[in-house]
Scaffold this active site. Structure first.
Site, PDB file in Angstrom:
ATOM      1  N   PRO A   1      60.738  50.390  58.760  1.00  0.00           N
ATOM      2  CA  PRO A   1      60.068  50.997  58.464  1.00  0.00           C
ATOM      3  C   PRO A   1      59.001  51.033  59.076  1.00  0.00           C
ATOM      4  CG  PRO A   1      60.699  48.570  57.008  1.00  0.00           C
ATOM      5  CD  PRO A   1      61.500  49.162  59.052  1.00  0.00           C
TER       6      PRO A   1
ATOM      7  N   GLU B   1      65.080  39.365  59.372  1.00  0.00           N
ATOM      8  CA  GLU B   1      63.359  40.045  59.522  1.00  0.00           C
ATOM      9  C   GLU B   1      63.213  41.062  60.109  1.00  0.00           C
ATOM     10  OE1 GLU B   1      63.142  38.765  56.161  1.00  0.00           O
ATOM     11  OE2 GLU B   1      63.914  37.079  57.860  1.00  0.00           O
TER      12      GLU B   1
ATOM     13  N   ARG C   1      76.376  66.544  57.966  1.00  0.00           N
ATOM     14  CA  ARG C   1      75.793  67.899  56.846  1.00  0.00           C
ATOM     15  C   ARG C   1      75.081  69.563  58.226  1.00  0.00           C
ATOM     16  NH1 ARG C   1      71.829  69.141  54.082  1.00  0.00           N
ATOM     17  NH2 ARG C   1      72.964  70.090  52.222  1.00  0.00           N
TER      18      ARG C   1
ATOM     19  N   ASP D   1      68.870  75.002  52.164  1.00  0.00           N
ATOM     20  CA  ASP D   1      68.115  73.986  51.536  1.00  0.00           C
ATOM     21  C   ASP D   1      67.163  74.041  51.606  1.00  0.00           C
ATOM     22  OD1 ASP D   1      71.192  72.663  51.499  1.00  0.00           O
ATOM     23  OD2 ASP D   1      70.154  71.775  54.065  1.00  0.00           O
TER      24      ASP D   1
HETATM   25  C1  9WO Z   1      61.801  41.926  55.910  1.00  0.00           C
HETATM   26  C2  9WO Z   1      61.103  41.132  55.639  1.00  0.00           C
HETATM   27  C3  9WO Z   1      61.048  39.227  55.050  1.00  0.00           C
HETATM   28  C4  9WO Z   1      59.493  38.805  55.014  1.00  0.00           C
HETATM   29  C5  9WO Z   1      58.102  39.724  55.585  1.00  0.00           C
HETATM   30  C6  9WO Z   1      58.619  41.012  55.864  1.00  0.00           C
HETATM   31  C7  9WO Z   1      60.113  41.413  56.415  1.00  0.00           C
HETATM   32  N1  9WO Z   1      60.173  42.629  56.761  1.00  0.00           N
HETATM   33  C8  9WO Z   1      61.864  42.649  56.650  1.00  0.00           C
HETATM   34  C9  9WO Z   1      61.683  43.840  57.550  1.00  0.00           C
HETATM   35  O1  9WO Z   1      61.710  44.768  57.679  1.00  0.00           O
HETATM   36  N2  9WO Z   1      63.910  43.514  57.643  1.00  0.00           N
HETATM   37  C10 9WO Z   1      64.078  44.515  58.584  1.00  0.00           C
HETATM   38  C11 9WO Z   1      65.634  45.506  57.475  1.00  0.00           C
HETATM   39  C12 9WO Z   1      64.195  44.696  59.528  1.00  0.00           C
HETATM   40  C13 9WO Z   1      65.192  45.557  60.012  1.00  0.00           C
HETATM   41  C14 9WO Z   1      66.314  46.455  59.552  1.00  0.00           C
HETATM   42  N3  9WO Z   1      65.239  46.693  57.833  1.00  0.00           N
HETATM   43  C15 9WO Z   1      65.339  47.594  57.394  1.00  0.00           C
HETATM   44  C16 9WO Z   1      65.456  49.103  57.937  1.00  0.00           C
HETATM   45  N4  9WO Z   1      64.809  47.341  56.233  1.00  0.00           N
HETATM   46  N5  9WO Z   1      64.284  48.680  55.754  1.00  0.00           N
HETATM   47  C17 9WO Z   1      64.560  49.163  56.797  1.00  0.00           C
HETATM   48  C18 9WO Z   1      64.413  50.973  57.277  1.00  0.00           C
HETATM   49  C19 9WO Z   1      64.815  51.821  57.620  1.00  0.00           C
HETATM   50  C20 9WO Z   1      64.348  52.929  57.747  1.00  0.00           C
HETATM   51  N6  9WO Z   1      63.455  53.359  56.303  1.00  0.00           N
HETATM   52  C21 9WO Z   1      63.305  52.457  55.840  1.00  0.00           C
HETATM   53  C22 9WO Z   1      63.464  51.370  56.051  1.00  0.00           C
END
Ligand code: 9WO
Length: 253
Positions: A95, A122, A160, A175
């Site tokens: 993120p 995390e 794709r 698209d």
């Molecule tokens: C977990 C967490 C728990 C307690 C407080 C903060 C926290 N942050 C995270 C977190 O960001 N975990 C991630 C899980 C670690 C990297 C992989 N994960 C992830 C990638 N979650 N969401 C994505 C992601 C990737 C691309 N686009 C949107 C979401």
């Protein structure tokens, strides 16, 4: 050159969702691209095959160890070097990354190889960023429990677009977003469903009128739902006309 996609993930089996189904599954089966998974657990050096540990500084959750990820990324790079790829782009799904859009998808389809890193817990030890040039990519401002689903979404968007992946070669060009606009509405049979009719123009057989209607619908949806997309895009004379007509209609409703 056939693109090679390498993914480092603690859950390689999840990628069956990409490799075994639909457009992406067929593309991989037909050899339009290659998909190879690397499990960091296979690169652990201790008896417990440890891939995570508690965060320095305290706090909840676990952090992925640098070493197994470093060795897995290096193994993927070494495999690619044997295929003649020297500096593959490495992508970490998180993120915190640059927001993915169709322009970035198109940029990444021009790479003959990519190494994706799907994190868990995390996140990963920050020192990975010093050992490897990781491009962080985000699918949007939300958190899921791991990078695997975002990695698969990115790979599906890439695959794709490979020539031959879609049955109908015009599909990708037409698209939503290929043109910087949202998609127009779609209809199929029956002509009347529970008293709801398909717009007459779509059954007129007049291809120019149909194209005009679709463009106007696409412009109208973009104007109402995602006006910032119109700001970012230049408009043809016809599009400006249609948009002005839509704005007038909106003011007289
Ligand atoms: C977990 C967490 C728990 C307690 C407080 C903060 C926290 N942050 C995270 C977190 O960001 N975990 C991630 C899980 C670690 C990297 C992989 N994960 C992830 C990638 N979650 N969401 C994505 C992601 C990737 C691309 N686009 C949107 C979401």
């Amino acid at each position: 050159m056939t693109p090679s996609y390498h993914v480092v993930s603690l859950f390689p089996e999840m990628f069956a969702a990409l490799a075994d189904y639909g457009v992406s599954g067929r593309a991989i089966r037909n050899g339009l691209c290659r998909l190879r998974l690397w499990d960091p657990r296979d690169f652990t050096l201790d008896a417990y095959r440890t891939v995570d540990d508690r965060p320095f500084g305290g706090g909840p959750g676990m952090v992925m160890l640098a070493e197994p990820l470093d060795l897995a990324l290096t193994a993927a790079k070494t495999a690619l070097r044997r295929e003649g790829v020297d500096q593959p782009r490495l992508v970490y799904l998180s993120p915190q990354g640059r927001k993915l859009d169709q322009a970035l998808v198109e940029e990444l389809t021009r790479e003959t190889a990519l190494v994706l890193l799907a994190g868990r817990y995390e996140g990963i030890d920050e020192r990975l960023f010093e050992r490897h040039d990781l491009m962080e990519v985000s699918l949007g401002d939300f958190v899921v429990s791991g990078g695997e689903l975002p990695a698969m979404a990115l790979l599906d968007a890439l695959i794709r677009l490979i020539p031959g992946a879609l049955g109908h070669e015009d599909s990708a060009r037409e698209d939503s977003f290929a043109d910087g606009l949202l998609d127009c509405p779609h209809y199929t049979r029956p002509e009347t469903y529970l008293g709801l009719d398909v717009p007459a123009i779509l059954r007129s057989g007049n291809h120019a009128s149909v194209a005009d209607w679709r463009l106007k619908q696409a412009l109208g949806r973009t104007l109402r739902r995602r006006p910032e997309l119109l700001q970012a895009r230049s408009l043809s004379a016809r599009e400006t006309e249609l948009l002005d007509a839509l704005r007038r209609e909106e003011n007289t409703e």
